[in-house]
Design an enzyme around this catalytic site. Structure first.
Site, PDB file in Angstrom:
ATOM      1  N   HIS A 267     -55.493 -89.548  85.603  1.00  0.00           N
ATOM      2  CA  HIS A 267     -56.267 -90.509  85.038  1.00  0.00           C
ATOM      3  C   HIS A 267     -55.771 -91.078  83.752  1.00  0.00           C
ATOM      4  O   HIS A 267     -55.518 -92.102  83.353  1.00  0.00           O
ATOM      5  CB  HIS A 267     -57.600 -90.170  84.966  1.00  0.00           C
ATOM      6  N   GLU A 268     -55.690 -89.929  82.896  1.00  0.00           N
ATOM      7  CA  GLU A 268     -55.130 -90.163  81.615  1.00  0.00           C
ATOM      8  C   GLU A 268     -53.687 -90.794  81.449  1.00  0.00           C
ATOM      9  O   GLU A 268     -53.279 -91.511  80.659  1.00  0.00           O
ATOM     10  CB  GLU A 268     -55.185 -89.149  80.483  1.00  0.00           C
ATOM     11  N   HIS A 271     -53.781 -94.310  81.707  1.00  0.00           N
ATOM     12  CA  HIS A 271     -54.171 -94.935  80.209  1.00  0.00           C
ATOM     13  C   HIS A 271     -52.956 -95.014  79.491  1.00  0.00           C
ATOM     14  O   HIS A 271     -52.742 -96.111  79.008  1.00  0.00           O
ATOM     15  CB  HIS A 271     -55.397 -94.042  79.729  1.00  0.00           C
ATOM     16  N   GLU A 297     -59.329 -98.943  81.712  1.00  0.00           N
ATOM     17  CA  GLU A 297     -59.868 -98.005  82.757  1.00  0.00           C
ATOM     18  C   GLU A 297     -59.276 -98.601  84.307  1.00  0.00           C
ATOM     19  O   GLU A 297     -59.050 -97.780  85.032  1.00  0.00           O
ATOM     20  CB  GLU A 297     -61.565 -98.150  82.896  1.00  0.00           C
TER      21      GLU A 297
END
Ligand code: MG
Length: 497
Positions: A267-268, A271, A297
């Site tokens: 997830h990060e 980003h 997001e």
């Protein structure tokens, strides 16, 4: 050259100090979460507050305000130049319209409220947190009124996190999502193909082994560890960009249920990839960052869910898992896939799956709207929360910690933030839809051609930084703004197909 007009060039030069202060502030923020000893927080908050004040002072200085006004009247600016002027105008408007008295009180009360919220949650004591939340809601309403709004005071707060987002946008999206998600959820549960839980959720792992897994997965994805990026550890994972060539992510190790650490890291990574792929020519300017929380997001959810929770990805990383985690051998890649994709109505947002997640956001958005408009009182909030939860997910919290006190956001004064999580899920599915027209996505995952995927994202979204407003960026990239349909179709294909 991206900045050609002499007035805009001067503006870039004169505002570089703001970028530099932001750079310093972000580095301090990263240090606060990653390295700082606990007691350091007292001096750190003082220092951060001083830097914020200095930024305010500079952005509202006569010199900058005049220059922005002058640039705003120019004709024939290119898109980057117009983007820069748009953002600086917006920064000035926000800084000018919210009185320092309110900014100061909000900063003081939220600093205390976060501490009180933690304690209240641990003790299951809503009364303890209530006076803080009351004041935070009042201050948020005052902020909305100072910023100005037409249809709904919530509009002004949404815009702080997602430029241009209106209450009516989210009302439209949720009214489409709510019945469709409930329909899909009922079917998924009755079909029983996707399990509601998995024994691996309780399986303990060795933290050092898991650290190696995360590093190898990041290397596989082409994350420039050491050269332009870092991976560290913190209590709450986050991504911070100090610049296009220094992006840092964190993860955490709970010691069990390894998908949380792994998919959190992916997830990060999503980003970080956004920030790393911004046009280098925008370096050290106001445009060199992701444009909004929702679009951001979208990038992280794309990597975490669309890629990270796919069969193809599980297959590719299986050898890495098998190499480092001794219990993996007992499970086939197919079983790991179902472990990554359990579906069940749950009380806690952060543990929610792809199917139910947006219902948690719907609940929060509805309550925020009502609170800001004064249509429900903070006194009655727990009751509304529990009833709404029962209506949408058929389950009821047993205590405040798994109900109204579960999230940190309100204690931080972040009202209007939650809807960007749903926008992220929608944008991720939207990217998948349009990407599939150009790329054989699942084949690219299997063949480890992650550059192909990243290049596509770069061209459509990333390299622009904050040049375009979120809605305009989406229109240019995909010919549409935020839409719910691609997400619904994605859920149908994956869970009912
Ligand atoms: Mg995120």
């Amino acid at each position: 050259m991206v900045f050609e007009n002499p007035v805009v060039k001067e503006l870039v030069e004169k505002t570089r100090v703001l970028w530099a202060l932001g750079h310093a502030g972000n580095l301090m923020g990263w240090d606060t979460e990653v390295y700082m000893p606990r007691e350091g927080v007292r001096e750190r908050s003082l220092a951060s507050a001083e830097i914020s004040l200095l930024q305010q002072k500079i952005i509202l200085s006569r010199e900058i305000v005049d220059l922005v006004e002058k640039a705003d009247k120019l004709e024939g600016l290119n898109d980057y130049e117009r983007g820069l002027v748009r953002l600086l105008k917006r920064d000035i408007r926000i800084a000018k319209n919210i009185p320092p008295r309110i900014v100061g009180e909000m900063a003081r009360i939220t600093q205390e409220a976060v501490v009180v919220w933690r304690e209240a949650k641990a003790r299951n004591d809503y009364e303890m947190f209530k006076p803080y939340l009351k004041r935070i809601v009042e201050l948020s309403r005052e902020i909305a009124d100072h910023l100005g709004w037409e249809d709904h005071p919530y509009d002004a707060l949404l815009d702080l996190y997602e430029e241009g987002l209106k209450t009516r946008d989210i009302d439209e999206l949720f009214s489409r999502l709510k019945p469709e998600i409930k329909r899909i959820l009922d079917k998924v549960l009755s079909m029983g193909k996707y399990p509601q839980s998995h024994e691996l959720e309780k399986a303990k792992y060795d933290v050092d082994a898991m650290r190696r897994v995360n590093r190898e997965v990041l290397e596989l994805l082409g994350y420039p560890l050491g050269s332009r990026a870092r991976l560290d550890e913190s209590a709450h994972p986050f991504t911070i960009s100090l610049g296009i060539n220094d992006v840092r992510i964190t993860t955490r190790y709970e010691g069990y249920d390894f998908k949380r650490s792994l998919l959190g890291t992916v997830h990060e990574f999503g980003h970080a990839t956004y920030e790393l792929q911004i046009d280098q020519r925008l370096m050290a300017t106001r445009l060199a960052r992701g444009v909004s929380l929702g679009i951001h997001e979208g990038q992280s959810r794309f990597w975490e869910n669309i890629i990270g929770r796919s069969r193809a990805f599980v297959e590719v990383i299986y050898p890495i898992l098998e190499k480092h985690l001794d219990f993996i051998k007992k499970y086939s890649p197919e079983e790991i896939y179902y472990y990554f994709n359990t579906v069940r109505p749950s009380l806690i947002r952060t543990e929610a799956d792809e199917v139910t997640y947006n219902l948690h956001i719907l609940l929060r958005a509805e309550l925020e709207k009502l609170m800001i408009k004064g249509e429900i009182s903070v006194d009655d909030l727990p009751e509304y929360w529990d009833n709404y939860m029962e209506e949408i997910l058929g389950i009821r919290p047993h205590n405040y910690a798994e109900g109204v006190l579960q999230d940190i956001h309100w204690s931080m004064g972040s009202i209007g933030y939650f809807p960007t999580y749903t926008l992220g899920n929608l944008v991720a599915a939207q990217m998948r839809h349009h990407m599939l027209r150009d790329i054989d996505l699942y084949n690219a995952i299997i063949e480890k051609k992650y550059d192909l995927i990243k290049e596509w994202q770069k061209e459509k979204i990333h390299h622009w930084g904050s040049t375009y407003q979120p809605k305009e960026l989406l229109r240019r990239a995909f010919g549409e703004e935020y839409v719910a349909d691609h997400f619904i179709k994605y859920l149908e294909e994956k869970y009912l197909g």
